[in-house]
Write an enzyme that holds these catalytic residues in place. Structure first.
Site, PDB file in Angstrom:
ATOM      1  N   SER A 144       0.845  -1.196   0.000  1.00  0.00           N
ATOM      2  CA  SER A 144       0.000   0.000   0.000  1.00  0.00           C
ATOM      3  C   SER A 144       0.875   1.237   0.000  1.00  0.00           C
ATOM      4  O   SER A 144       2.027   1.210   0.435  1.00  0.00           O
ATOM      5  CB  SER A 144      -0.884   0.015   1.244  1.00  0.00           C
ATOM      6  OG  SER A 144      -0.099   0.243   2.404  1.00  0.00           O
ATOM      7  N   ASP A 145       0.347   2.351  -0.491  1.00  0.00           N
ATOM      8  CA  ASP A 145       1.016   3.619  -0.237  1.00  0.00           C
ATOM      9  C   ASP A 145       0.810   3.951   1.247  1.00  0.00           C
ATOM     10  O   ASP A 145      -0.059   3.392   1.919  1.00  0.00           O
ATOM     11  CB  ASP A 145       0.465   4.719  -1.138  1.00  0.00           C
ATOM     12  CG  ASP A 145       1.476   5.837  -1.376  1.00  0.00           C
ATOM     13  OD1 ASP A 145       2.445   5.947  -0.593  1.00  0.00           O
ATOM     14  OD2 ASP A 145       1.304   6.599  -2.339  1.00  0.00           O
ATOM     15  N   LEU A 146       1.622   4.861   1.749  1.00  0.00           N
ATOM     16  CA  LEU A 146       1.624   5.162   3.175  1.00  0.00           C
ATOM     17  C   LEU A 146       0.251   5.651   3.625  1.00  0.00           C
ATOM     18  O   LEU A 146      -0.230   6.688   3.166  1.00  0.00           O
ATOM     19  CB  LEU A 146       2.689   6.215   3.468  1.00  0.00           C
ATOM     20  CG  LEU A 146       2.871   6.617   4.931  1.00  0.00           C
ATOM     21  CD1 LEU A 146       3.243   5.409   5.783  1.00  0.00           C
ATOM     22  CD2 LEU A 146       3.935   7.702   5.054  1.00  0.00           C
ATOM     23  N   GLY A 147      -0.371   4.890   4.518  1.00  0.00           N
ATOM     24  CA  GLY A 147      -1.671   5.276   5.047  1.00  0.00           C
ATOM     25  C   GLY A 147      -2.846   4.948   4.151  1.00  0.00           C
ATOM     26  O   GLY A 147      -3.980   5.318   4.473  1.00  0.00           O
ATOM     27  N   ALA A 148      -2.625   4.248   3.052  1.00  0.00           N
ATOM     28  CA  ALA A 148      -3.725   3.984   2.120  1.00  0.00           C
ATOM     29  C   ALA A 148      -4.744   3.003   2.690  1.00  0.00           C
ATOM     30  O   ALA A 148      -5.935   3.094   2.374  1.00  0.00           O
ATOM     31  CB  ALA A 148      -3.186   3.461   0.793  1.00  0.00           C
TER      32      ALA A 148
END
Length: 782
Positions: A312-316
């Protein structure tokens, strides 16, 4: 059930004979080792392998000693972590400076300390995977800073970009990194969006060429080396054209456009061997990409055959709850993401306690967890980390920013420079100039020149444009005046700049934008910069992650400075330093020479000076169209025919079109020929023509081949790039170019979304840009 029984039996035999476990036996096949290790792991240990925690707080530095931090030791004990991200990163967000961050040798020491701890202080001794940002250089202290991706694409030189990627990989791996985040394959049609600088532009064919070159440069011929890294493709998918230009905003693209334009670069990079893919923040047609099983399983794995792991992208993953509101809790978000096909959690907020709770509640099955964990472990074995987990500190220092890499940074910068306008042949400037004024907020600002995702730089490492010109003209009087800031509206420096211009023979005006982060800027928990309020000091930053624009005008007093200097009647050269196309209608009409250098990296000043004074003949080409107004957006060359006409205020064409770029040489095109073999089901089309340097100056030319399907059952673009090359031709030299188009180049998606070649007439267009077409012809497919 059978696999579990066999694995259990194997463990018992090994224990009885006091043999080392199979997963530690390098002579066994990777799949055997993966199955053996999985069989030994608890659910908690498995979940921990999917966590990619933020790495910069995981080490403790004391002079030249680097050890593990208490935070790291707690994360290992409590969460059994398997991966870290940005361990060596230094910037205002991480609060790591030249003093508190790591040199390359200390970074290798830190990596070794982390690996040694996790190997010796955990039950199974599984080494870490360390991921780093690598889009235009490893984002760490002491490494080489190359031009940002939009500049890389402007080279139209894929082999050069492959060399660059190999250099970045060597520097990162030497320090102990295993994964390089990049390339960014987002097709960008929205210049208001803050991250356009990270992309290769608006065209899927150009993006594909640059992206596959990056993957091949990063990964080489294998992972079990001291100089290659796993390539993580960003951001999957349709992230680069958000509604309203808002970073992470929704994508309104349809399924046809998605498959025709946005997905092909990712597919090609996967087929080139990319072993990791990052999901994007946005939603497509209401479905968040980090919860999109069709995208992550049906397309990525089943259709394309992807075998690596997704992250995932950061915090996605928390964003499924807090941004998209498709999950009611962290537990539900974790379950949605894992079942959709997101293997790893960047940030680590979702795939431990929430995921374990989801497993306990039977929202996620153990086989689903095992599948994700196996994908991570598989790459750890493939990289040889169980046998060789440590970095060589001396090699790390030797690899970082060595002479060969510095020279390569200069070459990429030279090739990336786009000469937009050269009225009256003002450029190249004479080296006999006695007095020159270098003016503007980007003329002597190190960080404004480097772009986002850049570490702090030691004094003297980066060549600014002012320094480049001074080194080029040691006998001349080179006067510098800042004039104004990028965004601030103070007139304090304006009069000094005008006075400097009045005394000069020639003015080099360096304007544009900045993605330079500073320690006064605040940051979201994803690392994106937050736009400052009017009450705080105004930084130069107007581009870079989080800095979306409502307009594309030059900000602050830059237009006023430019207009006052041009009014003096001096020869003026405008050099643009920018991360996105800015509105330059006024200089296009009133400034005789315009050079676009994007963010040209640490050697940018030398490269720009070489172009300005004729030591390098520019041949960069625009990878994105330059609009005349935000009211035209989106404006891109390969639009589909419809009822298009001018606006009340202006026409609907860009100021400078995709592929545009001038040279100090002139080139002629002739003798276009096409030959078709086969039929629609299986055909090849050979296209040949001749390019000749008709000037007295050696130079590069970038011939481009565009195609149009004249009549089709679905709407297709008015023109679509299919082939290009960067050729070096000596004065008077002619070269025949021959390209072969295949069935794939002629295909469209029919009404059933099947790729087919429809019989009929195709127009082939060859020229120096999408607008500057020199040769046209047609061929028939039976």
């Amino acid at each position: 059930m059978i696999v579990l029984f066999c694995s259990t039996a194997l463990l018992q035999v090994q224990a009885q004979h006091n043999q080392p476990p199979a997963y530690k036996n390098a002579s066994l096949p990777v799949e055997t080792r993966v199955k053996d290790l999985l069989a030994r792991m608890t659910a908690e240990e498995k979940a921990g392998q999917l966590l990619t925690l933020l790495g910069w707080d995981m080490y403790a530095k004391n002079g030249t000693a680097v050890t593990t931090s208490a935070a790291f030791e707690k994360a290992v004990a409590d969460q059994h972590i398997g991966m870290l991200w940005a361990t060596f990163r230094a910037d205002p967000w991480t609060k790591k400076t030249l003093e508190t961050g790591l040199t390359p040798a200390l970074a290798a020491k830190a990596a070794n300390a982390l690996q040694q701890y996790v190997i010796t202080h955990t039950r199974l001794g599984i080494p870490l995977l360390l991921s780093e940002e690598c889009a235009h250089g490893h984002m760490a202290i002491g490494t080489t800073v190359f031009p940002t991706s939009i500049g890389q694409a402007s080279t139209w030189d894929a082999p050069l970009i492959q060399q660059m990627a190999a250099a970045i990989a060597r520097e990162a791996r030497a320090q102990g990194a295993h994964i390089g985040y990049g390339p960014v394959l987002d097709l960008a049609r929205e210049p208001r969006w803050s991250r356009m600088e990270e992309t290769f532009g608006e065209d899927p064919v150009l993006i594909t060429a640059m992206g596959t070159a990056m993957v091949q440069g990063f990964q080489g011929t294998g992972f079990n080396t001291d100089h290659t890294v796993i390539s993580t493709l960003k951001h999957f998918a349709a992230y680069g054209s958000p509604e309203g230009g808002h970073n992470g905003g929704i994508s309104t693209t349809g399924l046809r456009e998605l498959q025709e334009c946005y997905l092909p670069p990712f597919k090609a990079a996967v087929q080139a061997g990319a072993a990791s893919v990052m999901t994007s923040y946005n939603a497509i047609d209401g479905v968040p990409c980090s919860a999109n099983a069709w995208l992550l399983q049906d397309v990525l794995r089943k259709q394309w055959g992807f075998k690596g792991f997704t992250v995932s992208d950061l915090g996605a993953i928390p964003g499924l709850q807090f941004t998209h509101h498709v999950a009611a809790s962290k537990q539900e978000a974790a379950a949605m993401a894992l079942k959709a096909g997101v293997d790893a959690d960047l940030g680590g907020d979702s795939y431990y306690t929430p995921l374990l709770a989801a497993i306990k509640a039977k929202q996620v099955s153990m086989p689903q967890l095992d599948t994700a964990v196996a994908r991570v472990l598989r790459l750890k074995f493939a990289m040889g980390l169980f046998e060789h987990p440590y970095a060589d500190t001396a090699a790390a220092q030797r690899a970082a920013n060595n002479a060969a890499h510095v020279a390569l940074a200069k070459q990429v910068a030279q090739e990336s420079i786009v000469l937009l306008k050269n009225e009256g042949g003002l450029l190249p400037l004479s080296k006999s100039i006695k007095q020159i004024a270098v003016i503007g907020p980007d003329a002597d600002n190190v960080y404004n020149q480097l772009g986002d995702y850049t570490a702090p730089q030691p004094e003297g490492k980066v060549l600014t444009i002012l320094r480049g010109i001074r080194e080029k003209l040691p006998a001349a009087t080179v006067t510098y005046a800042k004039g104004c800031a990028i965004r601030d509206t103070s007139h304090a420096g304006m009069d000094a700049a005008i006075a400097a211009a009045q005394q000069a023979e020639v003015v080099v005006l360096v304007l544009g934008g900045s993605s330079a982060r500073d320690f006064k800027t605040s940051y979201a928990n994803t690392g994106a910069a937050q736009v400052q309020s009017a009450e705080t000091a105004v930084s130069d930053m107007e581009s870079g992650e989080g800095f979306d624009r409502a307009t594309l005008d030059l900000m602050g007093l830059q237009n006023e400075l430019m207009q006052r200097i041009v009014a003096l009647g001096k020869p003026v050269v405008l050099v643009l330093i920018e991360g996105r196309p800015l509105l330059i209608n006024w200089p296009a009409a009133h400034v005789p020479a315009i050079v676009n250098a994007w963010y040209p990296g640490e050697q940018g000043g030398a490269a720009v000076a070489d172009v300005l004074f004729g030591d390098y003949n520019p041949a960069g080409r625009l990878p994105v169209s330059v609009p005349k107004s935000v009211g035209q957006l989106p404006v891109y060359y390969n639009y589909k025919p419809a009822s298009r006409h001018g606006y009340v205020e202006m026409d609907d064409t860009p100021l400078y079109s995709f592929g545009h770029g001038l040279s100090y040489s002139t080139f002629a095109y002739s003798n276009l020929q096409t030959q078709v073999k086969g039929s629609a089901a299986n055909c090849t089309v050979t296209v040949s023509f001749t390019v000749k340097n008709t000037s007295a100056t050696d130079g590069d030319e970038v011939p481009q081949l565009y195609l149009r399907d004249e009549v089709s059952n679905v709407v297709t673009p008015v023109q679509q790039l299919k082939r290009f090359a960067r050729l070096h031709l000596k004065a008077g030299q002619a070269q025949q170019v021959q390209w072969q188009l295949t069935t794939a180049d002629l295909q469209l998606l029919n009404t059933q979304l099947q790729r087919v070649v429809e019989p009929g007439t195709f127009t082939v267009m060859v020229g120096a840009s999408s607008k500057d077409i020199r040769l046209k012809g047609q061929f028939e497919v039976k």
